[in-house]
Motif scaffolding. Structure first.
Motif, PDB file in Angstrom:
ATOM      1  N   LEU A  37      38.815  22.975  38.025  1.00 41.43           N
ATOM      2  CA  LEU A  37      39.378  22.044  39.003  1.00 41.43           C
ATOM      3  C   LEU A  37      38.727  20.671  38.909  1.00 41.43           C
ATOM      4  O   LEU A  37      39.399  19.650  39.015  1.00 41.43           O
ATOM      5  N   VAL A  38      37.411  20.640  38.692  1.00 44.16           N
ATOM      6  CA  VAL A  38      36.704  19.368  38.585  1.00 44.16           C
ATOM      7  C   VAL A  38      37.204  18.586  37.384  1.00 44.16           C
ATOM      8  O   VAL A  38      37.407  17.369  37.460  1.00 44.16           O
ATOM      9  N   GLN A  39      37.439  19.243  36.262  1.00 43.24           N
ATOM     10  CA  GLN A  39      37.915  18.562  35.060  1.00 43.24           C
ATOM     11  C   GLN A  39      39.372  18.120  35.177  1.00 43.24           C
ATOM     12  O   GLN A  39      39.813  17.251  34.426  1.00 43.24           O
ATOM     13  N   SER A  40      40.105  18.691  36.125  1.00 45.93           N
ATOM     14  CA  SER A  40      41.512  18.326  36.263  1.00 45.93           C
ATOM     15  C   SER A  40      41.709  16.998  36.996  1.00 45.93           C
ATOM     16  O   SER A  40      42.805  16.445  36.973  1.00 45.93           O
ATOM     17  N   VAL A  41      40.672  16.464  37.630  1.00 46.46           N
ATOM     18  CA  VAL A  41      40.780  15.160  38.299  1.00 46.46           C
ATOM     19  C   VAL A  41      40.718  14.066  37.233  1.00 46.46           C
ATOM     20  O   VAL A  41      39.712  13.916  36.541  1.00 46.46           O
ATOM     21  N   GLN A  42      41.808  13.308  37.088  1.00 44.89           N
ATOM     22  CA  GLN A  42      41.944  12.312  36.027  1.00 44.89           C
ATOM     23  C   GLN A  42      42.050  10.906  36.602  1.00 44.89           C
ATOM     24  O   GLN A  42      42.929  10.645  37.438  1.00 44.89           O
ATOM     25  N   PRO A  43      41.179   9.986  36.165  1.00 46.56           N
ATOM     26  CA  PRO A  43      41.308   8.584  36.587  1.00 46.56           C
ATOM     27  C   PRO A  43      42.644   7.999  36.138  1.00 46.56           C
ATOM     28  O   PRO A  43      43.112   8.277  35.032  1.00 46.56           O
ATOM     29  N   GLY A  44      43.243   7.209  37.016  1.00 44.92           N
ATOM     30  CA  GLY A  44      44.520   6.576  36.697  1.00 44.92           C
ATOM     31  C   GLY A  44      45.722   7.462  36.954  1.00 44.92           C
ATOM     32  O   GLY A  44      46.851   6.979  36.985  1.00 44.92           O
ATOM     33  N   ARG A  49      45.414  11.958  47.834  1.00 44.15           N
ATOM     34  CA  ARG A  49      46.143  13.163  48.244  1.00 44.15           C
ATOM     35  C   ARG A  49      46.032  14.278  47.211  1.00 44.15           C
ATOM     36  O   ARG A  49      45.813  15.435  47.539  1.00 44.15           O
ATOM     37  N   SER A  50      46.167  13.937  45.933  1.00 39.56           N
ATOM     38  CA  SER A  50      46.087  14.979  44.898  1.00 39.56           C
ATOM     39  C   SER A  50      44.655  15.512  44.751  1.00 39.56           C
ATOM     40  O   SER A  50      44.460  16.694  44.486  1.00 39.56           O
ATOM     41  N   VAL A  51      43.651  14.644  44.948  1.00 42.04           N
ATOM     42  CA  VAL A  51      42.264  15.100  44.892  1.00 42.04           C
ATOM     43  C   VAL A  51      41.973  16.047  46.052  1.00 42.04           C
ATOM     44  O   VAL A  51      41.331  17.086  45.876  1.00 42.04           O
ATOM     45  N   THR A  52      42.468  15.723  47.238  1.00 37.59           N
ATOM     46  CA  THR A  52      42.294  16.615  48.392  1.00 37.59           C
ATOM     47  C   THR A  52      42.984  17.943  48.140  1.00 37.59           C
ATOM     48  O   THR A  52      42.445  19.002  48.463  1.00 37.59           O
ATOM     49  N   GLY A  53      44.152  17.923  47.524  1.00 41.10           N
ATOM     50  CA  GLY A  53      44.867  19.156  47.206  1.00 41.10           C
ATOM     51  C   GLY A  53      44.158  19.990  46.147  1.00 41.10           C
ATOM     52  O   GLY A  53      44.207  21.219  46.174  1.00 41.10           O
ATOM     53  N   THR A  54      43.498  19.329  45.208  1.00 43.17           N
ATOM     54  CA  THR A  54      42.820  20.041  44.124  1.00 43.17           C
ATOM     55  C   THR A  54      41.423  20.508  44.517  1.00 43.17           C
ATOM     56  O   THR A  54      41.080  21.677  44.343  1.00 43.17           O
ATOM     57  N   GLU A  88      19.676  24.800  41.216  1.00 46.77           N
ATOM     58  CA  GLU A  88      20.757  24.028  40.594  1.00 46.77           C
ATOM     59  C   GLU A  88      21.270  23.034  41.627  1.00 46.77           C
ATOM     60  O   GLU A  88      21.328  23.351  42.820  1.00 46.77           O
ATOM     61  N   HIS A  89      21.640  21.849  41.167  1.00 40.25           N
ATOM     62  CA  HIS A  89      22.158  20.833  42.081  1.00 40.25           C
ATOM     63  C   HIS A  89      23.135  19.960  41.314  1.00 40.25           C
ATOM     64  O   HIS A  89      22.856  19.552  40.185  1.00 40.25           O
ATOM     65  N   SER A  90      24.274  19.689  41.908  1.00 46.35           N
ATOM     66  CA  SER A  90      25.229  18.785  41.271  1.00 46.35           C
ATOM     67  C   SER A  90      25.974  17.995  42.336  1.00 46.35           C
ATOM     68  O   SER A  90      26.185  18.467  43.451  1.00 46.35           O
ATOM     69  N   VAL A  91      26.326  16.782  41.968  1.00 44.60           N
ATOM     70  CA  VAL A  91      27.103  15.901  42.842  1.00 44.60           C
ATOM     71  C   VAL A  91      28.266  15.362  42.024  1.00 44.60           C
ATOM     72  O   VAL A  91      28.068  14.811  40.940  1.00 44.60           O
ATOM     73  N   LEU A  92      29.464  15.533  42.542  1.00 35.71           N
ATOM     74  CA  LEU A  92      30.657  14.947  41.940  1.00 35.71           C
ATOM     75  C   LEU A  92      31.049  13.758  42.797  1.00 35.71           C
ATOM     76  O   LEU A  92      31.304  13.910  43.996  1.00 35.71           O
ATOM     77  N   ALA A  93      31.035  12.558  42.203  1.00 38.51           N
ATOM     78  CA  ALA A  93      31.403  11.334  42.908  1.00 38.51           C
ATOM     79  C   ALA A  93      32.755  10.869  42.389  1.00 38.51           C
ATOM     80  O   ALA A  93      32.891  10.522  41.213  1.00 38.51           O
ATOM     81  N   VAL A  94      33.754  10.889  43.260  1.00 40.88           N
ATOM     82  CA  VAL A  94      35.104  10.455  42.900  1.00 40.88           C
ATOM     83  C   VAL A  94      35.328   9.102  43.550  1.00 40.88           C
ATOM     84  O   VAL A  94      35.330   8.992  44.779  1.00 40.88           O
ATOM     85  N   LYS A  95      35.506   8.051  42.720  1.00 34.00           N
ATOM     86  CA  LYS A  95      35.683   6.690  43.225  1.00 34.00           C
ATOM     87  C   LYS A  95      37.158   6.327  43.211  1.00 34.00           C
ATOM     88  O   LYS A  95      37.885   6.671  42.276  1.00 34.00           O
ATOM     89  N   PHE A  96      37.569   5.587  44.261  1.00 37.74           N
ATOM     90  CA  PHE A  96      38.962   5.183  44.424  1.00 37.74           C
ATOM     91  C   PHE A  96      39.063   3.665  44.470  1.00 37.74           C
ATOM     92  O   PHE A  96      38.120   2.976  44.892  1.00 37.74           O
ATOM     93  N   ASP A  97      40.222   3.126  44.079  1.00 43.31           N
ATOM     94  CA  ASP A  97      40.471   1.702  44.238  1.00 43.31           C
ATOM     95  C   ASP A  97      41.083   1.457  45.613  1.00 43.31           C
ATOM     96  O   ASP A  97      41.225   2.386  46.415  1.00 43.31           O
ATOM     97  N   VAL A 102      42.413   7.203  41.802  1.00 44.32           N
ATOM     98  CA  VAL A 102      41.109   7.546  41.249  1.00 44.32           C
ATOM     99  C   VAL A 102      40.738   6.561  40.146  1.00 44.32           C
ATOM    100  O   VAL A 102      41.507   6.335  39.218  1.00 44.32           O
ATOM    101  N   VAL A 103      39.533   5.971  40.272  1.00 47.07           N
ATOM    102  CA  VAL A 103      39.019   5.056  39.260  1.00 47.07           C
ATOM    103  C   VAL A 103      38.098   5.809  38.312  1.00 47.07           C
ATOM    104  O   VAL A 103      38.160   5.618  37.096  1.00 47.07           O
ATOM    105  N   SER A 104      37.236   6.680  38.868  1.00 46.42           N
ATOM    106  CA  SER A 104      36.327   7.455  38.027  1.00 46.42           C
ATOM    107  C   SER A 104      35.893   8.711  38.777  1.00 46.42           C
ATOM    108  O   SER A 104      35.958   8.776  39.998  1.00 46.42           O
ATOM    109  N   ALA A 105      35.471   9.690  38.006  1.00 42.32           N
ATOM    110  CA  ALA A 105      34.910  10.927  38.550  1.00 42.32           C
ATOM    111  C   ALA A 105      33.659  11.235  37.738  1.00 42.32           C
ATOM    112  O   ALA A 105      33.746  11.606  36.575  1.00 42.32           O
ATOM    113  N   GLU A 106      32.494  11.023  38.356  1.00 42.24           N
ATOM    114  CA  GLU A 106      31.222  11.202  37.662  1.00 42.24           C
ATOM    115  C   GLU A 106      30.469  12.370  38.262  1.00 42.24           C
ATOM    116  O   GLU A 106      30.453  12.548  39.475  1.00 42.24           O
TER     117      GLU A 106
END
Length: 152
Positions: A37-44, A49-54, A88-97, A102-106
């Motif tokens: 699911l994390v890899q399915s978030v695509q910038p552009g 709404r789609s990120v919330t759904g995913t 283990e620790h991870s943070v997914l930062a999804v940036k929006f314009d 979605v601008v980036s997902a790091e």
């Protein structure tokens, strides 16, 4: 069976129970990461709404600057009667314009974790240090004096 074999089996059984009770307890906390699911978030392509759904609702959102959603995940491990430690620790930062796309997902991990060690058991503050008695009796006589915000 003879008595020595029974005692030997009992000792082995007790050692096995003791060994299993001292194993680390793993506890997932926060967002449960699904790599697909994390890899399915695509910038552009994706938007809010789609990120919330995913991915679902974020752990928290940025309050200032560019709009960013954070999905925080940790797994702690602890042995009985010992303070938990992060394994283990991870943070997914999804940036929006501004339009909500979605601008980036790091994704970052343990390399960004900072361990803070407090210096002593008191928080340093600016200003004058007062004793317990000054704190307790410091306001006596100050109530109702002119210039302290009381009505004339």
């Amino acid at each position: 069976m003879n008595r020595s074999k029974i005692l030997g089996l009992a000792a082995i059984g007790a050692a096995a129970i003791a060994a299993t009770s001292c194993t680390a307890i793993r506890e997932p906390r926060g967002y449960i990461v699904d790599a697909t699911l994390v890899q399915s978030v695509q910038p552009g392509i994706d938007n809010e709404r789609s990120v919330t759904g995913t991915l679902g609702r974020p752990t928290f959102e940025s309050q200032y600057g560019e709009k960013t959603w954070y999905y925080v995940s940790s797994t702690t491990g602890r042995k009985p009667f010992v303070r938990p430690r992060i394994r283990e620790h991870s943070v997914l930062a999804v940036k929006f314009d501004a339009a909500g796309n979605v601008v980036s997902a790091e994704r970052t991990g343990m390399d960004q974790v900072v361990y803070l060690r407090p210096d002593g058991d008191e928080t340093p503050t600016l200003g004058r240090e007062r004793s317990f008695l000054e704190d307790l009796f410091g306001n006596i006589g100050a109530v109702g004096q002119p210039g302290l915000g009381q009505g004339q």
